[in-house]
Design a protein around this motif. Sequence first.
Motif, mmCIF file in Angstrom:
data_model
loop_
_atom_site.group_PDB
_atom_site.id
_atom_site.type_symbol
_atom_site.label_atom_id
_atom_site.label_comp_id
_atom_site.label_asym_id
_atom_site.label_seq_id
_atom_site.Cartn_x
_atom_site.Cartn_y
_atom_site.Cartn_z
ATOM 1 N N ILE A 180 0.833 -1.204 0.000
ATOM 2 C CA ILE A 180 0.000 0.000 0.000
ATOM 3 C C ILE A 180 0.864 1.250 0.000
ATOM 4 C CG2 ILE A 180 -0.259 0.317 2.491
ATOM 5 C CD1 ILE A 180 -3.086 0.454 -0.113
ATOM 6 N N LEU A 181 2.089 1.163 0.579
ATOM 7 C CA LEU A 181 3.019 2.291 0.536
ATOM 8 C C LEU A 181 3.487 2.559 -0.878
ATOM 9 C CD1 LEU A 181 4.759 4.427 1.953
ATOM 10 C CD2 LEU A 181 6.486 2.655 2.342
ATOM 11 N N LEU A 182 3.799 1.492 -1.622
ATOM 12 C CA LEU A 182 4.221 1.653 -3.012
ATOM 13 C C LEU A 182 3.095 2.224 -3.869
ATOM 14 C CD1 LEU A 182 6.249 -1.662 -3.532
ATOM 15 C CD2 LEU A 182 7.154 0.651 -3.216
ATOM 16 N N ILE A 183 1.878 1.752 -3.624
ATOM 17 C CA ILE A 183 0.733 2.291 -4.363
ATOM 18 C C ILE A 183 0.554 3.783 -4.072
ATOM 19 C CG2 ILE A 183 -1.790 2.194 -4.567
ATOM 20 C CD1 ILE A 183 -1.595 -0.811 -4.102
ATOM 21 N N TYR A 184 0.743 4.146 -2.815
ATOM 22 C CA TYR A 184 0.606 5.560 -2.453
ATOM 23 C C TYR A 184 1.694 6.405 -3.116
ATOM 24 C CZ TYR A 184 0.637 9.869 0.197
ATOM 25 O OH TYR A 184 0.641 11.195 0.546
ATOM 26 N N LEU A 185 2.943 5.909 -3.152
ATOM 27 C CA LEU A 185 4.021 6.675 -3.764
ATOM 28 C C LEU A 185 3.779 6.887 -5.253
ATOM 29 C CD1 LEU A 185 7.140 5.115 -1.997
ATOM 30 C CD2 LEU A 185 6.073 7.336 -1.547
ATOM 31 N N VAL A 186 3.194 5.896 -5.906
ATOM 32 C CA VAL A 186 2.931 6.015 -7.343
ATOM 33 C C VAL A 186 1.722 6.899 -7.617
ATOM 34 C CG1 VAL A 186 2.318 4.719 -9.427
ATOM 35 C CG2 VAL A 186 4.010 3.794 -7.832
ATOM 36 N N LEU A 187 0.692 6.793 -6.783
ATOM 37 C CA LEU A 187 -0.574 7.498 -7.031
ATOM 38 C C LEU A 187 -0.884 8.532 -5.948
ATOM 39 C CD1 LEU A 187 -2.744 4.382 -7.993
ATOM 40 C CD2 LEU A 187 -1.621 5.979 -9.563
ATOM 41 N N ARG A 188 0.143 9.129 -5.357
ATOM 42 C CA ARG A 188 -0.100 10.010 -4.214
ATOM 43 C C ARG A 188 -0.956 11.221 -4.585
ATOM 44 N NH1 ARG A 188 5.221 10.304 -5.612
ATOM 45 N NH2 ARG A 188 6.108 12.327 -6.192
ATOM 46 N N ARG A 189 -0.727 11.796 -5.758
ATOM 47 C CA ARG A 189 -1.522 12.960 -6.155
ATOM 48 C C ARG A 189 -2.985 12.570 -6.360
ATOM 49 N NH1 ARG A 189 -0.335 17.896 -8.104
ATOM 50 N NH2 ARG A 189 1.876 17.347 -8.256
ATOM 51 N N GLN A 190 -3.218 11.436 -7.013
ATOM 52 C CA GLN A 190 -4.592 10.992 -7.232
ATOM 53 C C GLN A 190 -5.281 10.620 -5.917
ATOM 54 O OE1 GLN A 190 -1.959 10.070 -8.908
ATOM 55 N NE2 GLN A 190 -2.334 10.348 -11.093
ATOM 56 N N ILE A 191 -4.523 10.039 -4.979
ATOM 57 C CA ILE A 191 -5.119 9.662 -3.692
ATOM 58 C C ILE A 191 -5.525 10.884 -2.911
ATOM 59 C CG2 ILE A 191 -4.603 8.603 -1.455
ATOM 60 C CD1 ILE A 191 -2.899 6.554 -2.948
ATOM 61 N N VAL A 192 -4.677 11.902 -2.893
ATOM 62 C CA VAL A 192 -5.021 13.144 -2.192
ATOM 63 C C VAL A 192 -6.240 13.789 -2.841
ATOM 64 C CG1 VAL A 192 -4.221 15.472 -1.645
ATOM 65 C CG2 VAL A 192 -2.675 13.537 -1.374
ATOM 66 N N ASP A 193 -6.266 13.819 -4.171
ATOM 67 C CA ASP A 193 -7.430 14.378 -4.866
ATOM 68 C C ASP A 193 -8.705 13.587 -4.553
ATOM 69 O OD1 ASP A 193 -5.792 16.281 -5.963
ATOM 70 O OD2 ASP A 193 -5.536 15.248 -7.882
ATOM 71 N N SER A 194 -8.570 12.283 -4.398
ATOM 72 C CA SER A 194 -9.747 11.458 -4.090
ATOM 73 C C SER A 194 -10.338 11.820 -2.742
ATOM 74 C CB SER A 194 -9.353 9.969 -4.105
ATOM 75 O OG SER A 194 -8.835 9.609 -5.357
ATOM 76 N N PHE A 195 -9.485 11.973 -1.732
ATOM 77 C CA PHE A 195 -9.988 12.326 -0.409
ATOM 78 C C PHE A 195 -10.546 13.741 -0.383
ATOM 79 C CE2 PHE A 195 -7.183 8.807 0.993
ATOM 80 C CZ PHE A 195 -8.136 8.092 1.702
ATOM 81 N N VAL A 196 -9.956 14.629 -1.185
ATOM 82 C CA VAL A 196 -10.495 15.981 -1.261
ATOM 83 C C VAL A 196 -11.861 15.977 -1.947
ATOM 84 C CG1 VAL A 196 -10.152 18.256 -2.307
ATOM 85 C CG2 VAL A 196 -8.229 17.093 -1.221
ATOM 86 N N ARG A 197 -12.010 15.128 -2.971
ATOM 87 C CA ARG A 197 -13.252 15.102 -3.741
ATOM 88 C C ARG A 197 -14.396 14.453 -2.956
ATOM 89 N NH1 ARG A 197 -14.130 15.328 -9.294
ATOM 90 N NH2 ARG A 197 -11.863 15.256 -9.641
ATOM 91 N N PHE A 198 -14.127 13.322 -2.345
ATOM 92 C CA PHE A 198 -15.193 12.557 -1.689
ATOM 93 C C PHE A 198 -15.163 12.640 -0.168
ATOM 94 C CE2 PHE A 198 -14.713 10.372 -5.797
ATOM 95 C CZ PHE A 198 -16.006 10.460 -6.259
ATOM 96 N N GLY A 199 -14.046 13.070 0.396
ATOM 97 C CA GLY A 199 -13.934 13.073 1.844
ATOM 98 C C GLY A 199 -13.604 11.688 2.346
ATOM 99 N N ILE A 200 -13.230 11.611 3.620
ATOM 100 C CA ILE A 200 -12.901 10.328 4.238
ATOM 101 C C ILE A 200 -14.176 9.683 4.728
ATOM 102 C CG2 ILE A 200 -11.619 9.216 6.106
ATOM 103 C CD1 ILE A 200 -9.618 11.468 5.936
ATOM 104 N N LYS A 201 -14.438 8.471 4.263
ATOM 105 C CA LYS A 201 -15.662 7.778 4.627
ATOM 106 C C LYS A 201 -15.631 7.416 6.111
ATOM 107 C CE LYS A 201 -18.398 3.672 3.596
ATOM 108 N NZ LYS A 201 -18.457 2.399 2.886
#
Length: 272
Positions: free
Chosen positions: A251-272
Amino acid sequence: MKKKFSGLAIAQHTVLAAMCLIALFPIYWMVNSSFKNESEIFTSSLIPLEPIFSNYTYAFEQMPIVRMMFNSFGVASLLTLSQLATGLLAAYALVRWRFRGQGFIFALLSLTWLIPFQAVMIPNYVLVNQLGFNESLIGIVLPFAVSTFAILSLYQSFNSFPRVLIEAACIDGQSDFGILTRLILPNIKSTVASLGIILFINGWNEYLWPMLITKKMENAPLQIGLRMFVNSDTNMWGSMMAATAVSCLPILLIYLVLRRQIVDSFVRFGIK
């Protein structure tokens, strides 16, 4: 004014740095403890005085860590794909057609989101057990194949899509599936991608239901395998920290590769 602003900025960055250290310290302690022997692990030393690697070798000998990683990745991927597929179809149907009882169905979907999973856990377990899906990825994925969160999130995006374009596509002879895949999806792909990341993280962190379905390490996701390892080797905390550190890598490697998209996802939908 510049000095006041500079002082405020320094204070803000100091607080942020302190919060980052507080958040990262448990991870450091986990990695640090994984290199300590059993006599040193409960000391307050911030670095291992006599680093050892036997904790990692013992963890890999006692646990099928690679197999459990694939199980976790398979569960998260299947959950994401199934929830996106059902969410897209359900949201499109609610937006595309007007029919009697549509408001009631939408309200019912919204209410199901408020029902805790523990309330329907036993009926789901009985059904999965009768179908013979215990100790399988299908048994873990099946009760979560439909996500109300995904349906409602996509409904908002579909509802804001211009209906004039949909009607024009119908006049041109496009089928509903063609309208969904060729017209709507290319225009909301960022929303779908963001939602997919949120669903993947939720699927990766799923714990309670896989714990009920799986009893063997080779069939369990990472989180359940770690719990089984704790129960079998209560005093092997060094090996436990080693196994936990290894389980964090995917999950750390996935975050390093997609960190910008992950941050945008939480900004868009919020933390469930």
